[in-house]
Write a protein that holds these residues in place. Structure first.
Motif, short mmCIF file in Angstrom:
data_model
loop_
_atom_site.label_atom_id
_atom_site.label_comp_id
_atom_site.label_asym_id
_atom_site.label_seq_id
_atom_site.Cartn_x
_atom_site.Cartn_y
_atom_site.Cartn_z
N VAL A 121 0.79 -1.24 0.10
CA VAL A 121 0.07 -0.05 -0.05
C VAL A 121 0.87 1.33 -0.04
CG1 VAL A 121 -1.91 1.28 1.23
CG2 VAL A 121 -1.95 -1.30 1.35
N LEU A 122 0.77 2.02 -0.85
CA LEU A 122 1.36 3.32 -1.11
C LEU A 122 0.60 4.49 -0.78
CD1 LEU A 122 3.40 2.62 -4.46
CD2 LEU A 122 4.09 2.06 -2.19
N HIS A 123 0.73 5.16 0.28
CA HIS A 123 -0.14 6.24 0.80
C HIS A 123 0.67 7.57 0.41
CE1 HIS A 123 -2.70 4.57 3.60
NE2 HIS A 123 -2.00 3.47 3.64
N LEU A 124 0.03 8.06 -0.79
CA LEU A 124 0.70 9.54 -1.64
C LEU A 124 0.45 10.64 -0.56
CD1 LEU A 124 -0.19 8.86 -5.37
CD2 LEU A 124 1.93 8.23 -3.94
N HIS A 125 -0.65 10.64 -0.02
CA HIS A 125 -1.11 11.80 0.99
C HIS A 125 -0.91 11.75 2.48
CE1 HIS A 125 -3.81 13.36 -2.56
NE2 HIS A 125 -2.38 13.41 -2.74
N GLY A 126 0.08 10.70 2.87
CA GLY A 126 0.56 10.41 4.31
C GLY A 126 -0.51 9.65 5.07
#
Ligand code: BV8
Length: 250
Positions: A121-126
């Motif tokens: 899972v890549l959280h682009l907005h933190g």
């Protein structure tokens, strides 16, 4: 629509490098308010608090400087909502898949709670689950979602503590964004779930996928992108549509 779902389900079953890209609509059925209600949202789906707050103002350094207490209260209100939220069928359907990379703009942890491995899972907005120093000292604290701390200073350097999310005007986490770009370039299928695709540079991943000749499937309760022959757009709630899209994948 059922013909589109059948075509999409077969593409998903055949994909060798599938990637999902999600926004607030993925968590809407878990009771997490979206940023921009779709026009056909029912009154119950529209929450008074969101209609009276402007996220673009509160989710920014300017908003935090102008009224830090209000901003922290807004995040802590969202944290308490998340504390009682459970993954919905869409989170669980995506979370069960192996071999997928999930790029998300969401700051909640419901994809992981639904079974997705953290490394996928890549959280682009933190993330809203931790606070960090607003300065450069790097101090970070895990938040008790049920009982989050109020406005306070960093115990290490004295600057203010703020949520570990990416505010408007702030850069996205380089590692996550670079990996997301590589994964979309490699992908043969991009499943876009519950995003108005209005926030950049994250939303730029969709046209980037189309330029890379990737099949794009969009699931949204509303029309979100102009029609394109490379895009299959399925109108419906994520929790209803996703189990049908993955019917050949269990
Ligand atoms: C940056 C964290 C520069 C905080 C968020 C071009 C290039 C680069 C930047 C810009 C650019 N143009 C403009 C910008 C500036 C800005 C921007 O994009 N502004 C927009 C408003 C025009 N971008 C930035 O500021 C970014 N930073 O570019 O920095 C820079 C460069 C170098 C050096 C310094 C600086 C940072 C953007 C990140 C902002 N942070 N969130 C927080 O959460 O509080 S953004 C916020 O919007 C959330 O992350 C959210 O996920 C995201 C996107 O919204 P969506 O997820 O799409 O949610 P939305 O409500 O809009 O839509 C929900 C959808 O779901 C709807 O379509 C609805 O129909 C659908 N739906 C509802 N229910 C369901 C459903 N679908 C399916 N099932 C359902 N049940």
């Amino acid at each position: 629509m059922s013909e589109l779902i059948e075509i999409a389900a077969q593409k998903i079953a055949a994909a060798s490098h599938p990637v999902s890209f999600s926004g607030a609509g993925l968590s809407a059925e878990s009771g997490i308010d979206t940023f921009r209600q779709s026009d056909n949202a029912t009154d119950t789906e529209k929450s008074a608090l969101w209609s009276s707050f402007d996220p673009a103002k509160l989710a920014s350094q300017e908003g935090f400087s102008a009224d830090p207490g209000m901003v922290i209260d807004w995040y802590n209100w969202r944290r308490k909502t998340l504390a009682d939220a459970v993954p919905n069928l869409a989170h669980e359907t995506l979370g069960r898949q192996r071999g997928w990379v999930h790029i998300t703009q969401n700051v909640d942890n419901l994809l992981e709670a639904g079974g997705a491995y953290e490394e996928d899972v890549l959280h682009l907005h933190g993330s809203i689950l931790t606070d960090r120093c607003n300065g450069e000292c790097g101090h970070k604290e895990v938040v008790d979602l049920h009982n989050p701390k109020g406005l306070r200073d960093c115990p290490q350097c004295g600057r203010r503590m703020r949520p570990s999310v990416v505010w408007f005007g702030e850069s996205l986490p380089t590692i996550a964004l670079n990996r997301a770009t590589v994964e979309v370039e490699k992908a043969d299928l991009l499943l876009v779930v519950g995003t108005s695709a209005q926030v950049y540079p994250a939303a730029g991943l969709i046209p980037f996928a189309i330029e890379s000749n990737t099949d794009v499937i969009i699931v949204n309760t509303d029309r979100s992108l102009k029609p394109d022959e490379n895009i299959i757009e399925i109108l419906g709630k994520a929790g209803d549509v996703l189990p049908q899209l993955f019917k050949y994948c269990f």
